[in-house]
Design a protein around this motif. Structure first.
Motif, PDB file in Angstrom:
ATOM      1  N   ASN A  96       0.853  -1.188   0.000  1.00  0.00           N
ATOM      2  CA  ASN A  96       0.000   0.000   0.000  1.00  0.00           C
ATOM      3  C   ASN A  96       0.893   1.243   0.000  1.00  0.00           C
ATOM      4  N   GLN A 141       1.634   0.348  -9.464  1.00  0.00           N
ATOM      5  CA  GLN A 141       0.410   1.157  -9.535  1.00  0.00           C
ATOM      6  C   GLN A 141      -0.764   0.320 -10.053  1.00  0.00           C
ATOM      7  N   ALA A 142      -1.030  -0.743  -9.350  1.00  0.00           N
ATOM      8  CA  ALA A 142      -2.056  -1.700  -9.799  1.00  0.00           C
ATOM      9  C   ALA A 142      -3.429  -1.059  -9.915  1.00  0.00           C
ATOM     10  N   GLU A 143      -3.682   0.012  -9.158  1.00  0.00           N
ATOM     11  CA  GLU A 143      -4.992   0.664  -9.235  1.00  0.00           C
ATOM     12  C   GLU A 143      -5.233   1.311 -10.598  1.00  0.00           C
ATOM     13  N   ASN A 144      -4.170   1.512 -11.387  1.00  0.00           N
ATOM     14  CA  ASN A 144      -4.301   2.130 -12.708  1.00  0.00           C
ATOM     15  C   ASN A 144      -4.404   1.112 -13.843  1.00  0.00           C
ATOM     16  N   PHE A 147       2.061  -6.645  -5.972  1.00  0.00           N
ATOM     17  CA  PHE A 147       1.240  -5.521  -6.416  1.00  0.00           C
ATOM     18  C   PHE A 147       1.580  -4.304  -5.554  1.00  0.00           C
ATOM     19  N   ALA A 183      -0.093  -0.479  -4.796  1.00  0.00           N
ATOM     20  CA  ALA A 183      -1.319   0.273  -5.064  1.00  0.00           C
ATOM     21  C   ALA A 183      -1.530   1.320  -3.980  1.00  0.00           C
ATOM     22  N   SER A 184      -2.072   2.460  -4.371  1.00  0.00           N
ATOM     23  CA  SER A 184      -2.340   3.525  -3.406  1.00  0.00           C
ATOM     24  C   SER A 184      -3.776   3.490  -2.907  1.00  0.00           C
ATOM     25  N   ASP A 186      -7.740   0.971  -2.934  1.00  0.00           N
ATOM     26  CA  ASP A 186      -8.356  -0.337  -3.116  1.00  0.00           C
ATOM     27  C   ASP A 186      -9.581  -0.208  -4.022  1.00  0.00           C
ATOM     28  N   LEU A 246      -9.489  -4.550  -8.176  1.00  0.00           N
ATOM     29  CA  LEU A 246      -8.159  -4.886  -7.670  1.00  0.00           C
ATOM     30  C   LEU A 246      -8.224  -6.094  -6.735  1.00  0.00           C
TER      31      LEU A 246
END
Length: 463
Positions: free
Chosen positions: A44, A153-156, A178, A180-181, A183, A187
């Motif tokens: 995170n 940057q899995a959120e993108n 992964f 990610a910033s 959830d 994802l």
């Protein structure tokens, strides 16, 4: 704290120096250690926190340990082509002295050139998922040596089918990571599909840390109940046990610098019939939760922490926080003190040995004042005094009854001669908190006569 603690190869250290990255932050250190476990990870973080310093340094160091520079060992995927280019350039810079190269595969490049680059077997591939998936489909490439697949940057990421397609082409044992910033449902579904029992890596109290980063020095309020005990040599365990004996009803969280120390203290507590558990960065999540739950529920009275930050521990309440080992970083001391400031603990106590003096001096200088000094427990003083008297008794008996052998007895006091053992134990704890750096000097007797004790040194500290 520098990168030397990670035991990196000199080639990687040179690359870090070239890029002017001097030391890792707390999150980067956590990522580096988590990557070493080989477990799948969900980190995170935001790109501003530079998580790549944690996961890529570990990866590049592993590659640098072998002479082979062909055969893909890692795949890094990013939904942003500019971010992919940035990571590719960063890998080139860090891996330059170790001759580590990467191939950047994005929609901007020529597909034919990219096919050739892939066929050459680059050690690291940095790519956007759609372009890489399409090229691999055309060439029917299978990866037999890939050790890590990182989704940055899995959120993108929008095309998770492409990520899944790439992942299925990896037939070797592979750690999947992964970052990610935020959830999302998409994802979480990807994590469930691609990751196996992932470990979450994060820094607690994120908003508070962002606010603190705007100030040059951490500031802890002076009315916070902070104490320390100056501990004589080889007396830290006895000092801790004597202190806990005086506070038998307290629930206590004890921070140590290593897993070994935490395990050692746990065994000592068990032998002393004290209810305790120990936690550290190598236990799995279920064990961590179970042991922490025993402490928070009141089933055990003490929790011993090894190689974990206070930010990693969702503490509900403890009577006191004890620094068995003084933290090397002011920020970590602050996190532990925040447990008191937030009402999750009543007071914080540091056990200051000779080895801790430089660290506590740094903390004291950053805070701008010294916590209150607590006297050494009387039983520890008495044990120290008895230990000093024993050589004298042994010497007198041997020298009086055995002639030449008595000469050996005369040599014993030289080990602990007055110059070395001239500390007045009844006057401990000394030196006081703001004088700890440097230890004994033995040359400034005139100054000692002029200003003694805590008040004198505070005058010097703030003059």
């Amino acid at each position: 704290m520098s990168f030397n603690q990670f035991r990196l190869r000199s080639d990687i250290l040179k690359g870090l120096k070239d890029t002017k990255i001097e030391s890792p932050n707390s999150l980067q250190k956590k990522i580096f250690k988590a990557v070493q476990t080989g477990n799948d990870l969900v980190i995170n973080t935001t790109i501003d926190e530079q998580p790549e310093v944690g996961y890529l340094i570990s990866l590049l160091n592993q590659i640098a340990q072998t002479d082979r520079r062909q055969g893909t060992r890692a795949i890094i995927l990013s939904g942003d082509k500019e971010r992919a280019k940035q990571l590719d350039e960063w890998i080139w810079a860090i891996g330059y002295h170790a001759s580590i190269e990467s191939a950047c595969i994005t929609e901007d490049g020529d597909p034919e050139d990219q096919k050739k680059a892939l066929s050459a077997g680059p050690v690291v591939i940095v790519a956007t998922p759609h372009r890489l998936a399409s090229l691999l489909e055309e060439s029917r490439t299978i990866f037999r040596e890939v050790e890590q697949m990182i989704v940055d940057q899995a959120e993108n990421i929008s095309a998770w089918k492409d990520v899944d397609s790439i992942s299925k082409r990896i037939i070797s044992t592979c750690q999947r990571i992964f970052t990610a910033s935020s959830d999302s449902k998409q994802l979480r579904e990807a994590e469930k599909s691609l990751l196996t029992d992932p470990e979450l890596v994060t820094v607690a109290k994120k908003e508070k840390k962002e606010k603190e980063s705007t100030t040059e020095k951490p500031a802890i309020t002076k009315d916070l109940t902070q104490y320390y005990i100056n501990v004589p040599p080889r007396s830290k365990i006895s000092t801790l046990m004597a202190h806990l004996k005086r506070h038998q009803a307290d629930t206590v969280i004890i921070f140590t610098a290593s897993r070994r120390t935490a395990d050692r203290l746990y065994k000592i507590f068990r032998k002393s019939n004290k209810r305790a558990v120990s936690i550290h960065d190598q236990i799995d999540k279920n064990t961590f939760d179970e042991r922490l739950g025993r402490f928070t529920s009141g089933n055990v009275q003490h929790i011993i922490v090894g190689e974990l930050s206070a930010a990693d521990i969702p503490l509900e309440y403890a009577t006191q926080v004890i620094n068995y080992d003084v933290p090397e970083e002011v920020d970590e001391y602050r996190l532990r003190a925040d447990l008191v400031g937030d009402g999750k603990a009543s007071r914080i106590l540091s056990l200051v040995s000779k080895q801790d003096r430089s660290d506590i001096q740094t903390i004291c200088g950053s805070l701008g004042y010294a916590p209150e000094e607590v006297p050494l427990p009387e039983e520890v003083k008495e044990n120290g005094s008895k230990g000093k008297q024993k050589p004298k008794k042994t010497t007198s008996k041997k020298s009086g009854g055995r002639g030449k052998k008595g000469g050996r007895g005369k040599k014993r006091p030289q080990r602990g001669s007055k110059k070395k053992q001239g500390v007045n134990l009844d006057a401990l704890p000394r030196p006081t908190f703001d004088q700890l750096e440097g230890g004994r000097s033995g040359k400034k007797k005139k100054e000692e006569k002029e200003e003694k004790g805590l008040a004198g040194f505070f005058k010097k500290l703030f003059s």
